[in-house]
Motif scaffolding. Sequence first.
Motif, PDB file in Angstrom:
ATOM      1  N   ARG A  23      50.025  40.375  67.612  1.00  0.00           N
ATOM      2  CA  ARG A  23      51.338  40.969  67.395  1.00  0.00           C
ATOM      3  C   ARG A  23      52.417  40.358  68.287  1.00  0.00           C
ATOM      4  N   ARG A  24      52.021  39.781  69.400  1.00  0.00           N
ATOM      5  CA  ARG A  24      53.009  39.151  70.287  1.00  0.00           C
ATOM      6  C   ARG A  24      53.413  37.770  69.807  1.00  0.00           C
ATOM      7  N   THR A  25      52.435  36.971  69.383  1.00  0.00           N
ATOM      8  CA  THR A  25      52.719  35.578  69.025  1.00  0.00           C
ATOM      9  C   THR A  25      52.841  35.359  67.522  1.00  0.00           C
ATOM     10  N   GLY A  26      52.252  36.256  66.727  1.00  0.00           N
ATOM     11  CA  GLY A  26      52.240  36.068  65.288  1.00  0.00           C
ATOM     12  C   GLY A  26      51.120  35.161  64.800  1.00  0.00           C
ATOM     13  N   TRP A  27      50.353  34.590  65.701  1.00  0.00           N
ATOM     14  CA  TRP A  27      49.276  33.671  65.330  1.00  0.00           C
ATOM     15  C   TRP A  27      48.124  34.436  64.684  1.00  0.00           C
ATOM     16  N   LEU A  40      40.857  47.650  66.042  1.00  0.00           N
ATOM     17  CA  LEU A  40      41.708  46.889  66.963  1.00  0.00           C
ATOM     18  C   LEU A  40      43.095  47.513  67.054  1.00  0.00           C
ATOM     19  N   GLY A  41      43.613  47.931  65.913  1.00  0.00           N
ATOM     20  CA  GLY A  41      44.932  48.559  65.912  1.00  0.00           C
ATOM     21  C   GLY A  41      44.945  49.855  66.697  1.00  0.00           C
ATOM     22  N   ARG A  42      43.903  50.645  66.560  1.00  0.00           N
ATOM     23  CA  ARG A  42      43.847  51.922  67.287  1.00  0.00           C
ATOM     24  C   ARG A  42      43.713  51.721  68.793  1.00  0.00           C
ATOM     25  N   PHE A  43      43.121  50.594  69.175  1.00  0.00           N
ATOM     26  CA  PHE A  43      43.034  50.279  70.608  1.00  0.00           C
ATOM     27  C   PHE A  43      44.230  49.434  71.056  1.00  0.00           C
ATOM     28  N   ARG A  44      45.231  49.322  70.178  1.00  0.00           N
ATOM     29  CA  ARG A  44      46.489  48.621  70.478  1.00  0.00           C
ATOM     30  C   ARG A  44      46.268  47.186  70.973  1.00  0.00           C
ATOM     31  N   ASP A  45      45.221  46.540  70.455  1.00  0.00           N
ATOM     32  CA  ASP A  45      44.888  45.158  70.833  1.00  0.00           C
ATOM     33  C   ASP A  45      44.706  44.987  72.341  1.00  0.00           C
ATOM     34  N   SER A  46      44.319  46.042  73.024  1.00  0.00           N
ATOM     35  CA  SER A  46      44.197  46.011  74.479  1.00  0.00           C
ATOM     36  C   SER A  46      42.754  45.732  74.906  1.00  0.00           C
ATOM     37  N   PRO A  47      42.504  44.570  75.521  1.00  0.00           N
ATOM     38  CA  PRO A  47      41.157  44.294  76.037  1.00  0.00           C
ATOM     39  C   PRO A  47      40.722  45.328  77.074  1.00  0.00           C
TER      40      PRO A  47
END
Length: 87
Positions: A23-27, A40-47
Amino acid sequence: MLAQEGRCAICRAPDPQHLDHDRRTGWVRGILCLDCFGGLGRFRDSPELLAEAITYLKGTTWHRVLIHPGVFQMCSPMRGRPPSRSS
């Protein structure tokens, strides 16, 4: 995503339908099944959040422990531990 061989990049389920991107880079990162894409969305892409979820699962899953040949006992790793920070 030929390298994925027609499978979800995370769980390897066949025929993934969701294009995942940073979501930050669009890649584009890969193609995922609905469950992995939503996760992944529910974890907000947070490692960091995903690592906390893994720690939680490892700490609360019951395991069979051999106590005598052919005799197992179900044990929880949380037994005797203080509550987690989030409880």
